[in-house]
Scaffold this active site. Structure first.
Site, PDB file in Angstrom:
ATOM      1  N   ASP A  40     -46.313  11.715   7.356  1.00 19.86           N
ATOM      2  CA  ASP A  40     -45.739  11.775   6.000  1.00 19.86           C
ATOM      3  C   ASP A  40     -46.216  13.016   5.239  1.00 19.86           C
ATOM      4  O   ASP A  40     -47.315  13.512   5.467  1.00 19.86           O
ATOM      5  CB  ASP A  40     -46.150  10.497   5.244  1.00 19.86           C
ATOM      6  CG  ASP A  40     -45.321  10.296   3.996  1.00 19.86           C
ATOM      7  OD1 ASP A  40     -44.180  10.804   3.931  1.00 19.86           O
ATOM      8  OD2 ASP A  40     -45.817   9.632   3.068  1.00 19.86           O
ATOM      9  N   GLY A  41     -45.359  13.496   4.340  1.00 18.33           N
ATOM     10  CA  GLY A  41     -45.770  14.573   3.440  1.00 18.33           C
ATOM     11  C   GLY A  41     -45.030  15.891   3.611  1.00 18.33           C
ATOM     12  O   GLY A  41     -45.395  16.884   2.966  1.00 18.33           O
ATOM     13  N   ASN A  42     -43.986  15.908   4.427  1.00 15.69           N
ATOM     14  CA  ASN A  42     -43.256  17.170   4.658  1.00 15.69           C
ATOM     15  C   ASN A  42     -42.617  17.699   3.375  1.00 15.69           C
ATOM     16  O   ASN A  42     -42.649  18.903   3.099  1.00 15.69           O
ATOM     17  CB  ASN A  42     -42.127  16.981   5.677  1.00 15.69           C
ATOM     18  CG  ASN A  42     -42.625  16.539   7.028  1.00 15.69           C
ATOM     19  OD1 ASN A  42     -43.828  16.531   7.260  1.00 15.69           O
ATOM     20  ND2 ASN A  42     -41.719  16.170   7.909  1.00 15.69           N
ATOM     21  N   TRP A  45     -45.157  19.122   0.979  1.00 19.29           N
ATOM     22  CA  TRP A  45     -45.681  20.378   1.535  1.00 19.29           C
ATOM     23  C   TRP A  45     -44.726  21.522   1.183  1.00 19.29           C
ATOM     24  O   TRP A  45     -45.150  22.594   0.751  1.00 19.29           O
ATOM     25  CB  TRP A  45     -45.808  20.233   3.057  1.00 19.29           C
ATOM     26  CG  TRP A  45     -46.455  21.373   3.775  1.00 19.29           C
ATOM     27  CD1 TRP A  45     -47.783  21.517   4.056  1.00 19.29           C
ATOM     28  CD2 TRP A  45     -45.807  22.534   4.335  1.00 19.29           C
ATOM     29  NE1 TRP A  45     -48.002  22.686   4.745  1.00 19.29           N
ATOM     30  CE2 TRP A  45     -46.807  23.333   4.930  1.00 19.29           C
ATOM     31  CE3 TRP A  45     -44.481  22.968   4.383  1.00 19.29           C
ATOM     32  CZ2 TRP A  45     -46.528  24.530   5.575  1.00 19.29           C
ATOM     33  CZ3 TRP A  45     -44.200  24.164   5.015  1.00 19.29           C
ATOM     34  CH2 TRP A  45     -45.213  24.938   5.605  1.00 19.29           C
ATOM     35  N   SER A  85     -37.369   6.425   9.532  1.00 20.10           N
ATOM     36  CA  SER A  85     -37.343   4.978   9.294  1.00 20.10           C
ATOM     37  C   SER A  85     -35.921   4.497   9.016  1.00 20.10           C
ATOM     38  O   SER A  85     -35.031   5.293   8.690  1.00 20.10           O
ATOM     39  CB  SER A  85     -38.242   4.626   8.105  1.00 20.10           C
ATOM     40  OG  SER A  85     -37.617   5.007   6.893  1.00 20.10           O
ATOM     41  N   SER A  86     -35.722   3.180   9.109  1.00 13.02           N
ATOM     42  CA  SER A  86     -34.387   2.641   8.787  1.00 13.02           C
ATOM     43  C   SER A  86     -34.045   2.939   7.329  1.00 13.02           C
ATOM     44  O   SER A  86     -32.885   3.124   6.981  1.00 13.02           O
ATOM     45  CB  SER A  86     -34.329   1.144   9.092  1.00 13.02           C
ATOM     46  OG  SER A  86     -35.465   0.484   8.615  1.00 13.02           O
ATOM     47  N   GLU A  87     -35.078   3.024   6.478  1.00 14.19           N
ATOM     48  CA  GLU A  87     -34.835   3.323   5.053  1.00 14.19           C
ATOM     49  C   GLU A  87     -34.545   4.811   4.817  1.00 14.19           C
ATOM     50  O   GLU A  87     -33.929   5.168   3.811  1.00 14.19           O
ATOM     51  CB  GLU A  87     -36.048   2.908   4.210  1.00 14.19           C
ATOM     52  CG  GLU A  87     -36.226   1.405   4.061  1.00 14.19           C
ATOM     53  CD  GLU A  87     -36.741   0.712   5.308  1.00 14.19           C
ATOM     54  OE1 GLU A  87     -37.412   1.370   6.145  1.00 14.19           O
ATOM     55  OE2 GLU A  87     -36.452  -0.489   5.484  1.00 14.19           O
ATOM     56  N   ASN A  88     -34.980   5.668   5.758  1.00 17.29           N
ATOM     57  CA  ASN A  88     -34.725   7.111   5.580  1.00 17.29           C
ATOM     58  C   ASN A  88     -33.230   7.459   5.627  1.00 17.29           C
ATOM     59  O   ASN A  88     -32.817   8.527   5.171  1.00 17.29           O
ATOM     60  CB  ASN A  88     -35.487   7.945   6.618  1.00 17.29           C
ATOM     61  CG  ASN A  88     -36.988   7.986   6.395  1.00 17.29           C
ATOM     62  OD1 ASN A  88     -37.778   8.110   7.336  1.00 17.29           O
ATOM     63  ND2 ASN A  88     -37.438   7.883   5.141  1.00 17.29           N
ATOM     64  N   ARG A 214     -49.846   3.108   2.239  1.00 25.16           N
ATOM     65  CA  ARG A 214     -48.917   2.011   2.498  1.00 25.16           C
ATOM     66  C   ARG A 214     -48.375   2.124   3.917  1.00 25.16           C
ATOM     67  O   ARG A 214     -48.534   3.144   4.586  1.00 25.16           O
ATOM     68  CB  ARG A 214     -47.791   1.977   1.463  1.00 25.16           C
ATOM     69  CG  ARG A 214     -46.954   3.231   1.360  1.00 25.16           C
ATOM     70  CD  ARG A 214     -45.793   3.047   0.377  1.00 25.16           C
ATOM     71  NE  ARG A 214     -45.141   4.307   0.115  1.00 25.16           N
ATOM     72  CZ  ARG A 214     -45.340   5.069  -0.968  1.00 25.16           C
ATOM     73  NH1 ARG A 214     -46.185   4.685  -1.903  1.00 25.16           N
ATOM     74  NH2 ARG A 214     -44.708   6.208  -1.122  1.00 25.16           N
ATOM     75  N   ILE A 215     -47.715   1.049   4.337  1.00 28.91           N
ATOM     76  CA  ILE A 215     -47.286   0.938   5.732  1.00 28.91           C
ATOM     77  C   ILE A 215     -45.801   1.302   5.894  1.00 28.91           C
ATOM     78  O   ILE A 215     -45.361   1.678   6.987  1.00 28.91           O
ATOM     79  CB  ILE A 215     -47.560  -0.504   6.263  1.00 28.91           C
ATOM     80  CG1 ILE A 215     -49.050  -0.870   6.093  1.00 28.91           C
ATOM     81  CG2 ILE A 215     -47.143  -0.674   7.706  1.00 28.91           C
ATOM     82  CD1 ILE A 215     -50.025  -0.010   6.874  1.00 28.91           C
TER      83      ILE A 215
HETATM   84  C1  IPE Z   1     -42.355   6.742   6.233  1.00 27.00           C
HETATM   85  O1  IPE Z   1     -42.391   7.738   5.277  1.00 27.00           O
HETATM   86  C2  IPE Z   1     -41.369   7.091   7.303  1.00 27.00           C
HETATM   87  C3  IPE Z   1     -41.723   8.201   8.162  1.00 27.00           C
HETATM   88  C4  IPE Z   1     -42.813   8.916   8.100  1.00 27.00           C
HETATM   89  C5  IPE Z   1     -40.776   8.519   9.201  1.00 27.00           C
HETATM   90  P1  IPE Z   1     -41.541   7.653   3.931  1.00 27.00           P
HETATM   91  O2  IPE Z   1     -41.792   8.891   3.180  1.00 27.00           O
HETATM   92  O3  IPE Z   1     -40.121   7.333   4.264  1.00 27.00           O
HETATM   93  O4  IPE Z   1     -42.187   6.393   3.220  1.00 27.00           O
HETATM   94  P2  IPE Z   1     -42.188   5.992   1.687  1.00 27.00           P
HETATM   95  O5  IPE Z   1     -40.769   5.995   1.219  1.00 27.00           O
HETATM   96  O6  IPE Z   1     -43.011   7.006   0.947  1.00 27.00           O
HETATM   97  O7  IPE Z   1     -42.830   4.641   1.654  1.00 27.00           O
HETATM   98  C1  IPE Z   2     -42.096  12.577   6.299  1.00 25.41           C
HETATM   99  O1  IPE Z   2     -42.187  13.404   5.196  1.00 25.41           O
HETATM  100  C2  IPE Z   2     -40.848  12.826   7.115  1.00 25.41           C
HETATM  101  C3  IPE Z   2     -39.872  11.745   7.078  1.00 25.41           C
HETATM  102  C4  IPE Z   2     -39.994  10.657   6.391  1.00 25.41           C
HETATM  103  C5  IPE Z   2     -38.680  11.901   7.866  1.00 25.41           C
HETATM  104  P1  IPE Z   2     -41.388  13.128   3.868  1.00 25.41           P
HETATM  105  O2  IPE Z   2     -40.047  13.730   3.996  1.00 25.41           O
HETATM  106  O3  IPE Z   2     -41.406  11.692   3.536  1.00 25.41           O
HETATM  107  O4  IPE Z   2     -42.230  13.945   2.807  1.00 25.41           O
HETATM  108  P2  IPE Z   2     -42.752  13.432   1.391  1.00 25.41           P
HETATM  109  O5  IPE Z   2     -43.472  12.155   1.630  1.00 25.41           O
HETATM  110  O6  IPE Z   2     -41.547  13.242   0.533  1.00 25.41           O
HETATM  111  O7  IPE Z   2     -43.660  14.516   0.909  1.00 25.41           O
HETATM  112 MG    MG Z   3     -42.688  10.514   2.565  1.00 30.82          MG
END
Ligand code: IPE
Ligand code: IPE
Ligand code: MG
Length: 267
Positions: A40-42, A45, A85-88, A214-215
């Site tokens: 997480d965190g792309n 960043w 994730s399914s929510e992504n 969180r999970i």
């Molecule tokens: C969890 O990250 C899913 C992946 C890393 C693929 P999210 O960025 O989607 O999670 P939330 O929305 O912050 O909980």
């Molecule tokens: C994780 O990074 C990648 C995916 C969930 C696909 P994010 O895109 O969630 O990056 P943040 O959490 O918004 O910084």
């Molecule tokens: Mg994220």
């Protein structure tokens, strides 16, 4: 006092007497069998550099490579990466498209390397929702690598743990309805056999980057007794040294599984 400095892409623990890489301190007799990572965190960043979120995804591939190589170096048999994730799916179309294209490009570029490393690739999640090209690439890489024994790389794609468990409940209910399964036979093992992860051991160590604690619907059943580590590092900055430090932190934990310390010492 130990200091952390950055030296040629490695965080090195330095004190007055010695300079030790985390990897060298790892006890190879106590390696987690299954590590899962919430990468997480792309987006943050990229934003911190004044760029679009997709810039962060494009710069995340090196970190994925770091995690895979680190696992390979210390022979961790199972690594599961939460990739989408399914929510992504609810993100803006442009971001979802970029992620799918990036996935496809990366699979194309890295397939040979994964195979050469002796890794077996698996995918868990609702793959039917993925673009046909990506799904075909994943199935083909899983097929090509199916006899590899060095380690298992599991990509969680279009994955949601609640949906996974609901799917299991529905399959089990159908078997009971059809008279193929007795209610008394619905054990933990039976339930696990209906999850995507049925052939993998439970997660020993779960790592999440980005500082979120969180999970996010990841492997809820499978992390029942996992050690959890939340790192204040954005995923594109994740190095092998971060990974090895997580393993060191894991190794000092006493995993009691409900028992007492005294009981563990006797056994
Ligand atoms: C969890 O990250 C899913 C992946 C890393 C693929 P999210 O960025 O989607 O999670 P939330 O929305 O912050 O909980
Ligand atoms: C994780 O990074 C990648 C995916 C969930 C696909 P994010 O895109 O969630 O990056 P943040 O959490 O918004 O910084
Ligand atoms: Mg994220």
């Amino acid at each position: 006092m130990a200091l952390l400095i950055l030296l040629e892409d490695h965080h090195v623990i330095v004190n007055s007497k010695s300079m030790t890489l985390a990897k060298d301190q790892i006890n190879l007799e106590n390696i987690p069998q299954h590590v899962a990572i919430i990468m997480d965190g792309n987006g943050r960043w990229a934003k911190s550099r004044g760029e679009e979120r997709t810039f962060g995804h494009k710069n995340a591939i090196d970190a994925v490579r770091n995690a895979i190589n680190a696992c390979n170096e210390i022979n961790i048999p199972y690594l599961t990466l939460y990739t989408f994730s399914s929510e992504n799916w609810n993100r803006p179309d442009k971001e979802v498209n970029t992620l799918m294209n990036l996935l496809s490009e990366t699979l194309l570029l890295e397939a040979e390397e994964i195979h050469n490393k002796g890794l077996r690739m698996h995918v868990i999640g609702d793959v039917d929702l993925l673009p046909d090209l990506v799904r075909d690439q994943l199935y083909s890489l899983a097929e090509i690598t199916k006899d590899n024994k060095k380690g298992n790389l599991i990509l969680a794609l279009s994955y949601g743990s609640q949906k996974e468990m609901l799917k299991a409940v529905k399959e089990i209910s159908q078997k009971v309805k059809d008279g193929k399964l007795e209610v008394e036979d619905i054990t933990e093992k039976c339930f696990e056999n209906h999850l995507y992860t049925k052939n993998f051991p439970p997660v020993d160590l779960l790592i999440r980057t980005s500082g979120e604690v969180r999970i996010s619907n990841f492997l809820l059943w499978q992390i029942a007794y996992a050690e959890l580590q939340f790192l204040d590092v954005l995923w594109p900055d994740f190095t092998k040294e971060h990974f090895f430090q997580c393993i060191l932190d894991y190794q000092i934990k006493e995993r009691r599984y409900g028992k007492t310390s005294e009981q563990l010492r006797i056994n």
